[in-house]
Design an enzyme around this catalytic site. Structure first.
Site, PDB file in Angstrom:
ATOM      1  N   LYS A 207       0.844  -1.199   0.000  1.00  0.00           N
ATOM      2  CA  LYS A 207       0.000   0.000   0.000  1.00  0.00           C
ATOM      3  C   LYS A 207       0.883   1.254   0.000  1.00  0.00           C
ATOM      4  CE  LYS A 207      -3.508   2.110   2.953  1.00  0.00           C
ATOM      5  NZ  LYS A 207      -4.420   1.899   4.082  1.00  0.00           N
ATOM      6  N   GLU A 213      10.529  -4.626   4.606  1.00  0.00           N
ATOM      7  CA  GLU A 213      10.624  -6.023   4.177  1.00  0.00           C
ATOM      8  C   GLU A 213      10.316  -6.147   2.686  1.00  0.00           C
ATOM      9  OE1 GLU A 213       8.982  -4.868   6.756  1.00  0.00           O
ATOM     10  OE2 GLU A 213       9.264  -6.142   8.519  1.00  0.00           O
ATOM     11  N   GLY A 268      -4.842  -2.187   5.454  1.00  0.00           N
ATOM     12  CA  GLY A 268      -4.042  -3.308   4.952  1.00  0.00           C
ATOM     13  C   GLY A 268      -4.702  -4.660   5.182  1.00  0.00           C
ATOM     14  N   ARG A 269      -5.128  -4.906   6.422  1.00  0.00           N
ATOM     15  CA  ARG A 269      -5.689  -6.237   6.723  1.00  0.00           C
ATOM     16  C   ARG A 269      -7.128  -6.383   6.230  1.00  0.00           C
ATOM     17  NH1 ARG A 269      -4.581  -3.159  10.820  1.00  0.00           N
ATOM     18  NH2 ARG A 269      -6.148  -2.477  12.318  1.00  0.00           N
ATOM     19  N   GLU A 354      -4.640  -7.552  15.204  1.00  0.00           N
ATOM     20  CA  GLU A 354      -4.136  -6.213  14.892  1.00  0.00           C
ATOM     21  C   GLU A 354      -5.274  -5.193  15.041  1.00  0.00           C
ATOM     22  OE1 GLU A 354      -0.515  -5.627  12.159  1.00  0.00           O
ATOM     23  OE2 GLU A 354      -2.206  -4.976  10.938  1.00  0.00           O
ATOM     24  N   HIS A 385      -5.152 -34.420  17.124  1.00  0.00           N
ATOM     25  CA  HIS A 385      -4.037 -35.273  17.540  1.00  0.00           C
ATOM     26  C   HIS A 385      -2.897 -34.455  18.115  1.00  0.00           C
ATOM     27  CE1 HIS A 385      -5.700 -38.965  15.736  1.00  0.00           C
ATOM     28  NE2 HIS A 385      -6.357 -38.070  15.024  1.00  0.00           N
ATOM     29  N   LYS A 505       9.489  -1.302  14.597  1.00  0.00           N
ATOM     30  CA  LYS A 505      10.047  -0.959  13.282  1.00  0.00           C
ATOM     31  C   LYS A 505      11.053   0.182  13.411  1.00  0.00           C
ATOM     32  CE  LYS A 505       5.941  -1.485  10.356  1.00  0.00           C
ATOM     33  NZ  LYS A 505       5.101  -0.725   9.443  1.00  0.00           N
TER      34      LYS A 505
HETATM   35  C1  G6Q Z   1      -2.467  -4.062   8.108  1.00  0.00           C
HETATM   36  C2  G6Q Z   1      -1.248  -3.360   8.387  1.00  0.00           C
HETATM   37  C3  G6Q Z   1       0.002  -4.034   7.895  1.00  0.00           C
HETATM   38  C4  G6Q Z   1       0.344  -3.745   6.463  1.00  0.00           C
HETATM   39  C5  G6Q Z   1       1.797  -4.165   6.218  1.00  0.00           C
HETATM   40  C6  G6Q Z   1       2.221  -3.941   4.799  1.00  0.00           C
HETATM   41  O1  G6Q Z   1      -3.566  -3.659   8.381  1.00  0.00           O
HETATM   42  O2  G6Q Z   1      -1.375  -2.064   7.935  1.00  0.00           O
HETATM   43  O3  G6Q Z   1      -0.014  -5.421   8.081  1.00  0.00           O
HETATM   44  O4  G6Q Z   1      -0.530  -4.391   5.599  1.00  0.00           O
HETATM   45  O5  G6Q Z   1       2.623  -3.457   7.092  1.00  0.00           O
HETATM   46  O6  G6Q Z   1       2.116  -2.597   4.462  1.00  0.00           O
HETATM   47  P1  G6Q Z   1       2.277  -2.146   2.990  1.00  0.00           P
HETATM   48  O7  G6Q Z   1       1.167  -2.734   2.192  1.00  0.00           O
HETATM   49  O8  G6Q Z   1       2.211  -0.644   3.008  1.00  0.00           O
HETATM   50  O9  G6Q Z   1       3.607  -2.635   2.498  1.00  0.00           O
END
Ligand code: G6Q
Length: 537
Positions: A207, A213, A268-269, A354, A385, A505
């Protein structure tokens, strides 16, 4: 301290009621009402939702719905659907529901109807997906794309991986899909070890397009591709982006024509039904993808319009509050009896934890009550199990969501009967247990009897659907999204920000140069200093 919730009349009524029924067993409740198993049941949208095996009575439900009303659930739900900026800490609308609104709907954000924008991106995704699927999109050397590698993390990874695994049955098998998320070289190295760059497409899903990462993996992917393809102009044929940040996408060298956008009103989520689902669409094709969106939308409409006592996400959310705040439960298990849903619990962990892992209310006060529960799970019957022992005979109360389907996508009798028999049996065993008398009747040494007794009274919900289709997956995901919303409203917290992931972070950014430059003086606490020293050596 925020006391508005716990001082409210409806909360106090629930506290009193809890005192009265806390020792009532599920067994007694079933004995008292022979129809309980079919009255505490909602059948909507092809979902059979049995919530009879819970430690609740009709009165409990009434009081929980009263609490929901008194917290303004219905008006807050409408505020979300209509695009109000309910993510107050980030001053954003929360409109993942607009991502699956049918063409022709009108949803306004800052004076603009966003639905045409959503469908423009969906059409662009469909066009691109078709080109990859039919081989007309050619790589740099003229070969069609065979491998798709999604690079993303968190919300830009967990939804796509889960959906790919869940809908693998519907996927184009000639294509290989890999998902790289971790900033651990092994993740990338293993993902591409058997791939050829001239047949590989990288989807950089981010996003913000600034996530450490993802950008580190994207850079290494570019270097890997360039090493094989030689020519920097090859990047345009092998890299596309899903992002809201066009500037950074261009800076990376991706043609903005090959960028699939979304908007700041998609968290994001909550983004698996946004362009973040591009790899899903390539895998299952646009038609199946639209079926999935239809399922999402059906659940959105159900949540928006069904009365509270027939509303699946509302009932789920309020049960969450009941167990969390009154029984003091700490974890909630999710057990899909469907192997394709193996990543579903991991996906739900982010969605729920989250979103609900907050202890500050919307007014900025500290909550004096517990909020988000720990979600966890594995597909059945494997869990049986492994860790089910603790749920049956341990000392903790762990409510469970069982998810099962009538039809298997791979009909290999007698598998499906065995699988579903186990799911149903677990709910029965957990609720009703086995008494000392029953154990005694079986014979065997008397001194072992206490070990063989099952107290029962362990609650569970059963969700039963016909089969795992794209549409049903959409319904299930939206169902959990909205149950999270319900809990957020009751607890007066913001389920749409995630400030808790920031601190680590930022500190990592301080430590990176300290690891790379051994001469730098370090001034952390004694433990952190020693860890850095150990790594440096
Ligand atoms: C979700 C968070 C988080 C996000 C990641 C990736 O709700 O905001 O998990 O999706 O940190 O972020 P980017 O899509 O910006 O790389």
């Amino acid at each position: 301290m925020s006391t508005a919730l716990t001082n409210s009349e409806s909360w106090k009524a629930l506290e009193k009621h809890f005192g009265e029924i806390k020792s009532t067993t599920i067994k007694t409740l079933f004995e008292e009402d022979k129809n309980r198993g079919t009255s505490l049941l909602v059948k909507e949208l092809g979902i059979y939702f049995d919530f009879s095996k819970h430690r609740i009575t009709d009165e409990t439900l009434e009081l929980l719905f009263k609490l929901a009303e008194s917290r303004g659930l219905e008006s807050k739900r409408e505020a979300m659907f209509s695009g109000e900026k309910i993510n107050t800490t980030e001053n954003r609308a929360v409109l993942h529901t607009a991502l699956r609104a049918p063409k022709g709907s009108i949803i306004m954000v800052d004076g603009r109807n966003v639905v045409p924008d959503v469908h423009e991106v969906l059409d662009k995704m469909a066009d691109f997906s078709n080109k990859i699927r039919n081989g007309s999109w050619k790589g740099h050397t003229g070969k069609p794309i065979k491998n798709i590698v999604n690079i993303g993390i968190g919300g830009s990874d967990l939804g796509p991986v889960m959906a790919y695994e869940a809908l693998k049955f519907y996927s184009k098998r000639a294509l290989t899909f890999r998902y790289v998320s971790n900033v651990d070289g092994s993740d990338f190295a293993e993902a591409v070890t058997d791939l050829q760059a001239d047949e590989t497409l990288f989807i950089i899903s981010s996003k913000t397009f600034t996530t450490l990462e993802t950008m580190t993996n994207a850079q290494i992917a570019r270097a890997w591709a360039l090493k094989q393809l030689g020519d920097p102009s090859a990047i345009a044929r092998h890299f596309v982006a899903v992002s809201t940040n066009e500037k950074e996408v261009i800076k990376f060298g991706i043609d903005p024509q090959n960028m699939f956008g979304f908007w700041d009103w998609v968290g994001g989520r909550y983004s698996m039904s946004a362009a973040i689902g591009l790899s899903t669409m390539i895998a299952i094709g646009p038609d199946h993808y639209h079926e999935m969106l239809k399922g999402f939308h059906e659940m959105d409409e159900h949540f928006r319009t069904a009365p509270l006592n027939k509303n699946i996400p509302v009932i789920m959310g309020m049960l969450g509050v009941w167990y969390n705040n009154f029984f003091g439960v700490q974890t909630q298990a999710v057990f899909p009896y469907e192997n394709y849903l193996k990543r579903f619990p991991a996906y739900l962990q982010q969605l729920t934890m989250e979103s609900l892992g907050k202890h500050i209310t919307l007014k900025g006060e500290k909550t004096e009550y517990q909020t988000g529960t720990v979600y966890w799970g594995e597909p059945g019957t494997n869990g049986q199990h492994s860790f089910y022992q603790l749920i049956h005979q341990g000392t903790r109360l762990i409510p469970i969501d069982f998810i099962g389907f009538k039809e298997s996508l791979n009909n290999l009798p007698p598998h499906q009967d065995y699988l579903i028999a186990n799911m149903i049996a677990q709910g029965e065993a957990l609720a009703f247990g086995k008494t000392t008398e029953e154990v005694r009747k079986e014979g065997g040494p008397e001194q072992l009897n206490p070990h063989k007794v099952f107290e029962g009274n362990r609650p569970s919900s059963a969700f039963f659907l016909d089969k795992l289709s794209p549409e049903n997956l959409g319904k299930l995901v939206a169902m959990y999204e909205h149950s999270v919303f319900v809990q957020g409203v009751i607890w007066d917290i913001n389920p749409f920000d995630q400030m808790g992931v920031e601190l680590g972070k930022v500190l990592a950014q301080n430590i990176i140069p300290e690891l790379q430059d051994k001469q730098q003086t370090i001034a952390h606490d004694s433990s952190t200093n020693a860890l850095i020293e150990f790594y440096r050596q």
